[in-house]
Design an enzyme around this catalytic site. Structure first.
Site, PDB file in Angstrom:
ATOM      1  N   CYS A 386       0.783  -1.133  -0.085  1.00 43.83           N
ATOM      2  CA  CYS A 386       0.128  -0.056  -0.021  1.00 43.83           C
ATOM      3  C   CYS A 386       0.868   1.350  -0.087  1.00 43.83           C
ATOM      4  O   CYS A 386       1.533   1.603  -0.997  1.00 43.83           O
ATOM      5  CB  CYS A 386      -1.126  -0.052   1.052  1.00 43.83           C
ATOM      6  N   HIS A 514      -3.341  -5.089   0.052  1.00 46.31           N
ATOM      7  CA  HIS A 514      -2.789  -5.728   1.674  1.00 46.31           C
ATOM      8  C   HIS A 514      -2.789  -7.088   1.375  1.00 46.31           C
ATOM      9  O   HIS A 514      -3.830  -7.883   1.927  1.00 46.31           O
ATOM     10  CB  HIS A 514      -3.926  -5.195   2.490  1.00 46.31           C
ATOM     11  N   GLU A 516      -1.426  -9.083   3.166  1.00 43.56           N
ATOM     12  CA  GLU A 516      -1.334  -9.913   4.612  1.00 43.56           C
ATOM     13  C   GLU A 516      -2.495 -10.486   4.923  1.00 43.56           C
ATOM     14  O   GLU A 516      -2.604 -11.378   5.829  1.00 43.56           O
ATOM     15  CB  GLU A 516      -0.726  -8.713   5.481  1.00 43.56           C
TER      16      GLU A 516
END
Length: 542
Positions: A386, A514, A516
């Site tokens: 990001c 994102h 993750e």
């Protein structure tokens, strides 16, 4: 449908979320369809506008929900996808009730906490689990908090509404160990259960957080004073990794207790935990060790980066590698002395890779840009997420494209070269809550690129949370100077992935998304997998 309610006592941050996640894992391993809900008794509609220092990480769901970080643990442990509806807040409940009142839905009745607020809570919980066998609900906060009372009353009523055999209460509590006395104290837990019983809830299972093993005498004492069966006093000793907790709870027999109490029909009394055990073994018995530097502005509160650190654990487990984290404050890298700081970390073998996570605001931004520059110039494996991608673009524009003063309009509205700018649809938005580009979006990956090889797909679907993008007006000059835009939105306008040629840099990739949020313990995300593998290869070649 069956319901399991998880409450907490004595102190906060006991691990209710990990307990709930672990129970979900054990029940799913026996073939049940699991739904998870987190209740947060704060007045915000969602977690989107809360400071990381106040709340920790904001976990984003596929449908764009900005939720509590515990939903991340639920998804990772149980390997399910949740929605914004799986995070219920006081604000969300009151917003719904007050909207109904304004519409006249209550037909002139006096709107009260009981029954209107409690009924709304129950309906919201039930609505999330229409296609599951068991819904596990974690009540945030601690028993005794005034904010939690309406939720505790609602879950008390569940027992009457759906039947005794369809509801189970699990209470997580602390057993403090007094070293000077050499004994565990049960009194705080006794008082916590007394408080809960005063509300009308009798726990079926006690999960006791402890530093040392619980003696039989202690179990008997808790069973007597808390009015639970002795085998329902579950020891939850500190674990070596959070992923060991389901295995510990399985040994304590918690799943069998739940199955018997809820009269669950199962053809698989023995859970399928073979892969999970192997994964835990790789985490606690690694063959290698690397260190990844995370350059962030919220490093004083590690919970702000929970999904990132867990994603590194997942990737490390795949490669039998312990991933240490070197927390680097971006504010310490603001001036030219950043090179000395980074050189020292490399010299001390504390910088096998660099990761720059997401964030907001101008504070510490120059340090992140400098960290990206250092990784690029010194061939250190780099992953930007990001804002981490935007910083990589700013560095490249300034120092490779020679666009002096290049910046993001988030930090400098008058930048001579606004290489990062508002998304067109974001430009006129004034409200902060729930207005970013949120949720899952598709990206088209460039054939033969590092991104395409890592995903081994032509498309990638990732979750997003941003207002800014790489300014399309600068795509050409960036690519002409060697930056590869390796993934775009389907219309080709929005840069989703950027990278450097692997012939010039071993691993330099960044994404506007994102990633993750989609990593799993037994299925690490490709971008984190690539970072850990590249960092490990680099270290082993030394």
């Amino acid at each position: 449908m069956k319901f399991i309610f998880i409450t907490g006592g004595v102190v906060s941050s006991l691990g209710k979320g990990i307990t709930a996640s672990s129970i979900g894992r054990l029940l799913k391993a026996r073939g049940f369809k699991i739904n998870m809900v987190k209740i947060d008794p704060y007045l915000q509609i969602d977690a989107g506008t809360m400071s990381p220092y106040e709340h920790g990480e904001v976990f984003v769901t596929d449908d764009g929900g900005e939720t509590d970080l515990d939903l991340g643990n639920y998804e990772r442990f149980v390997d399910i996808k949740l929605s914004a509806n799986n995070n219920i807040t006081t604000g969300k409940v009151y917003w719904s009730v007050l909207s109904k009142e304004r519409r006249g839905d209550y037909l002139g009745k006096t709107v009260q906490v009981i029954p209107h607020i409690t009924n709304e809570i129950k309906e919201l919980i039930k609505s999330t689990g229409t296609n599951c066998d068991i819904t596990i609900v974690e009540i945030g906060g601690t028993v005794g908090d005034i904010e939690s009372l309406p939720f505790l009353e609602a879950i008390r009523q569940f027992k009457k509404d759906v039947g005794d055999n369809n509801v189970l209460y699990v209470h997580v509590s602390l057993l403090p160990y007094i070293k000077t006395a050499g004994e565990i104290k049960t009194k705080p837990t006794q008082h916590s259960v007394k408080e809960l019983r005063g509300i009308g809830i009798q726990p079926n299972i006690l999960v006791c957080r402890t530093e040392i093993p619980i003696s039989e005498k202690t179990r008997e004492k808790l069973a007597l004073f808390c009015d639970v069966e002795k085998d329902a006093v579950i020891e939850a000793k500190d674990a070596r990794t959070i992923y060991e907790v389901p295995l510990n709870l399985e040994r304590e027999g918690i799943a069998k207790l739940i199955i018997n109490k809820l009269k669950l029909n199962t053809n698989n009394s023995k859970p399928d935990l073979k892969e999970w055990r192997a994964m835990v073994d790789r985490i606690v018995n690694p063959l290698n060790e690397i260190t990844i530097g995370i350059v962030g502005k919220y490093i004083m509160l590690k919970d702000a980066y929970t999904s990132i650190t867990e994603s590194l654990v997942h990737a490390g487990a795949k490669h039998d590698t312990k991933v240490n984290i070197e927390w680097i404050s971006s504010e310490e890298l603001r001036d030219e002395t950043y090179k000395e700081t980074m050189d020292k970390l490399v010299e001390d073998e504390k910088l096998d890779g660099i990761l720059i996570p997401g964030g907001f605001g101008e504070r510490g931004i120059d340090g992140k840009v400098n960290a990206s520059k250092y990784a690029r110039e010194n061939n250190i494996p780099y992953l930007g997420i990001c804002l981490g991608m935007q910083c990589a673009v700013i560095d490249f524009a300034r120092n490779v494209c020679n666009l002096k003063g290049a910046n993001s309009t988030e930090f400098d509205e008058g930048a001579p070269f606004p290489v990062i700018d508002y998304l067109p649809e974001q430009r006129d938005i004034e409200d902060k809550g729930g207005t970013m580009r949120l949720g899952e979006y598709k990206a088209i990956l460039k054939e033969g690129s590092l991104a395409q090889k890592l995903y081994n797909e032509k498309e990638a679907f990732e979750r997003h949370r941003h207002r800014y993008e790489v300014n399309p007006e600068y795509h050409d000059i960036l690519t002409e100077n060697g930056l590869i835009i390796s993934g775009t939105s389907p219309d080709g306008k929005l840069a989703e992935f950027i990278e450097l040629d692997t012939l010039t840099h071993p691993y330099f990739i960044a994404t506007q998304a994102h990633p993750e949020f989609k990593s799993r313990p037994n299925k690490p995300h490709p971008l984190f997998d690539g970072l850990v593998k590249s960092a490990l290869d680099k270290k082993l070649k030394k």
